[in-house]
Design a protein around this motif. Structure first.
Motif, short mmCIF file in Angstrom:
data_model
loop_
_atom_site.label_atom_id
_atom_site.label_comp_id
_atom_site.label_asym_id
_atom_site.label_seq_id
_atom_site.Cartn_x
_atom_site.Cartn_y
_atom_site.Cartn_z
N ALA A 84 46.33 10.75 62.22
CA ALA A 84 45.24 11.65 62.61
C ALA A 84 44.56 12.15 61.34
CB ALA A 84 45.77 12.82 63.42
N LEU A 85 43.28 12.39 61.43
CA LEU A 85 42.51 12.97 60.33
C LEU A 85 42.28 14.45 60.64
CD1 LEU A 85 40.68 12.72 57.75
CD2 LEU A 85 38.79 12.29 59.34
N MET A 86 42.64 15.31 59.69
CA MET A 86 42.32 16.73 59.82
C MET A 86 41.30 17.07 58.75
SD MET A 86 44.72 20.13 59.92
CE MET A 86 45.22 19.77 61.60
N LEU A 87 40.09 17.38 59.20
CA LEU A 87 38.96 17.60 58.31
C LEU A 87 38.60 19.08 58.28
CD1 LEU A 87 36.45 16.59 56.67
CD2 LEU A 87 35.30 16.31 58.89
N PHE A 88 38.65 19.69 57.09
CA PHE A 88 38.17 21.04 56.89
C PHE A 88 36.77 20.94 56.29
CE2 PHE A 88 42.70 21.48 57.03
CZ PHE A 88 42.93 22.71 57.65
N ASP A 89 35.75 21.34 57.06
CA ASP A 89 34.38 21.08 56.64
C ASP A 89 33.45 22.01 57.40
OD1 ASP A 89 31.86 19.73 55.97
OD2 ASP A 89 33.06 17.94 55.56
N HIS A 90 32.35 22.38 56.77
CA HIS A 90 31.32 23.17 57.44
C HIS A 90 30.40 22.30 58.29
CE1 HIS A 90 28.92 26.71 58.10
NE2 HIS A 90 27.85 26.21 57.55
N HIS A 91 30.58 20.97 58.20
CA HIS A 91 29.77 20.00 58.94
C HIS A 91 30.71 19.00 59.61
CE1 HIS A 91 27.66 21.42 55.30
NE2 HIS A 91 26.59 21.49 56.09
N THR A 92 30.24 18.38 60.68
CA THR A 92 31.09 17.42 61.39
C THR A 92 31.13 16.06 60.71
OG1 THR A 92 29.31 16.59 62.81
CG2 THR A 92 30.54 18.53 63.58
N ASP A 93 30.14 15.74 59.89
CA ASP A 93 30.03 14.43 59.23
C ASP A 93 30.08 13.29 60.24
OD1 ASP A 93 29.82 15.83 56.91
OD2 ASP A 93 31.72 15.19 56.06
N MET A 94 29.41 13.53 61.38
CA MET A 94 29.38 12.52 62.45
C MET A 94 27.95 12.13 62.83
SD MET A 94 32.49 13.51 65.04
CE MET A 94 32.11 12.05 66.00
N GLN A 95 27.03 12.22 61.89
CA GLN A 95 25.66 11.84 62.17
C GLN A 95 25.54 10.32 62.29
OE1 GLN A 95 23.15 13.40 59.08
NE2 GLN A 95 24.01 15.46 59.23
N PRO A 96 24.70 9.84 63.19
CA PRO A 96 24.47 8.40 63.29
C PRO A 96 23.85 7.88 62.00
CG PRO A 96 23.61 9.54 65.21
CD PRO A 96 23.97 10.60 64.21
N PRO A 97 24.14 6.64 61.60
CA PRO A 97 23.61 6.10 60.35
C PRO A 97 22.10 5.90 60.42
CG PRO A 97 24.71 4.39 61.60
CD PRO A 97 24.98 5.68 62.32
N GLN A 98 21.42 6.13 59.29
CA GLN A 98 19.98 5.90 59.22
C GLN A 98 19.67 4.44 58.90
OE1 GLN A 98 18.79 8.95 56.31
NE2 GLN A 98 17.88 10.09 57.99
N TRP A 99 20.58 3.80 58.18
CA TRP A 99 20.38 2.41 57.80
C TRP A 99 21.65 1.62 58.07
CZ3 TRP A 99 19.22 6.32 54.10
CH2 TRP A 99 17.85 6.60 54.00
N SER A 100 21.49 0.44 58.59
CA SER A 100 22.62 -0.43 58.88
C SER A 100 23.30 -0.86 57.58
CB SER A 100 22.14 -1.65 59.65
OG SER A 100 23.20 -2.56 59.86
N GLY A 101 24.64 -0.85 57.58
CA GLY A 101 25.39 -1.32 56.43
C GLY A 101 25.54 -0.32 55.32
N VAL A 102 25.05 0.90 55.52
CA VAL A 102 25.16 1.94 54.50
C VAL A 102 26.04 3.07 55.04
CG1 VAL A 102 23.91 3.66 53.15
CG2 VAL A 102 22.93 1.38 53.48
N LEU A 103 26.99 3.50 54.23
CA LEU A 103 27.90 4.59 54.59
C LEU A 103 27.35 5.88 54.01
CD1 LEU A 103 30.70 5.30 55.83
CD2 LEU A 103 31.68 4.82 53.57
N SER A 104 27.32 6.95 54.80
CA SER A 104 26.73 8.20 54.30
C SER A 104 27.75 9.33 54.30
CB SER A 104 25.53 8.61 55.16
OG SER A 104 25.94 9.26 56.34
#
Length: 250
Positions: A84-104
């Motif tokens: 399991a991943l436990m993420l402490f963050d002020h953001h979810t970091d789950m936005q859909p990608p803007q460009w194919s093949g690029v990790l954001s």
């Protein structure tokens, strides 16, 4: 296996943070990499994987500013059993990608859920209610959220955690208030003591196999450090590292 402390220096920020000045740490120079700032292209992914190839996911990894938080994906790729991943963050970091093949840096968690079959659950800790409610419905069976208000009120004891498998913990210091850390993103309301209290609870009751920390201050604040941002971040990193050492994570 000896658990290492790894310092991944993308921006040069750690040169000004004395906590890193330890010859026993593994120092990885990433300042020469291209195509890695906020968005990571195919060449950047290949180079980062090559640089970290000799080192395990177990241990503690400092991965520079939140612009490089996607590096968590590469460390967790090294795990060989369900986790399991436990993420402490002020953001979810789950936005859909803007460009194919690029990790954001804003979408790597979604990418992990979609692409890593060993990732069984994600706990996102410390996001505001409005960001939590924006998680797509299709992911809510795999993502559980504990908001910043609940964490600040110390009600994390009620969080159901996976007792049957390891957890990888990823911390973006933007979950903290500006007295506790200085980052290059908008920040939350947790104090450093809040974060340490919850981390201690998790590490006492769960099998934490590895940790990474990001959220260093932006370049514009580093040149002469007029407001003490480097000192504040260095203190936060040092206290977190001391906590991890006491718990045997490195």
């Amino acid at each position: 296996m000896h658990k290492l402390v790894v310092i991944m220096n993308f921006s040069g920020v750690y040169d000004g943070e004395p906590f890193t000045h330890n010859q026993r740490f593994v120092h990885l120079d990433c300042t020469h990499l291209k195509g890695t700032d906020c968005y990571c292209d195919a060449d950047g992914m290949r180079e980062i994987r090559r640089i970290i190839a000799p080192y395990p996911a177990e241990g503690v990894h400092f991965i520079d500013s939140g612009d490089y938080h996607y590096v968590t994906k590469f460390w967790t790729e090294k795990l060989t059993q369900p986790f399991a991943l436990m993420l402490f963050d002020h953001h979810t970091d789950m936005q859909p990608p803007q460009w194919s093949g690029v990790l954001s840096c804003g979408g790597w968690v979604k990418d992990m859920i979609d692409g890593n079959p060993l990732l069984k659950h994600v706990y996102i800790m410390g996001v505001p209610e409005d960001k939590a409610s924006a998680i797509p419905e299709a992911y809510r069976n795999k993502v559980e959220v504990l908001t910043d208000k609940r964490l600040h009120a110390h009600s994390a004891l009620n969080l159901p955690l996976p007792a049957d498998g390891p957890i990888y913990v990823s911390i973006d210091k933007d979950v903290l208030d500006t007295n506790s850390a200085r980052t290059d993103w908008d920040q939350g309301c947790l104090t450093l003591d809040d974060l340490k209290r919850v981390l201690t609870l998790v590490m006492r009751h769960e099998e934490v196999v590895g940790v990474d920390v990001c959220g260093e201050c932006p370049a514009t604040l580093r040149l002469f450090d007029p407001d003490g941002s480097l000192t504040i971040d260095d203190k936060a990193n040092r206290e977190l590292l001391e906590l991890f050492m006491r718990q045997g994570l490195c």
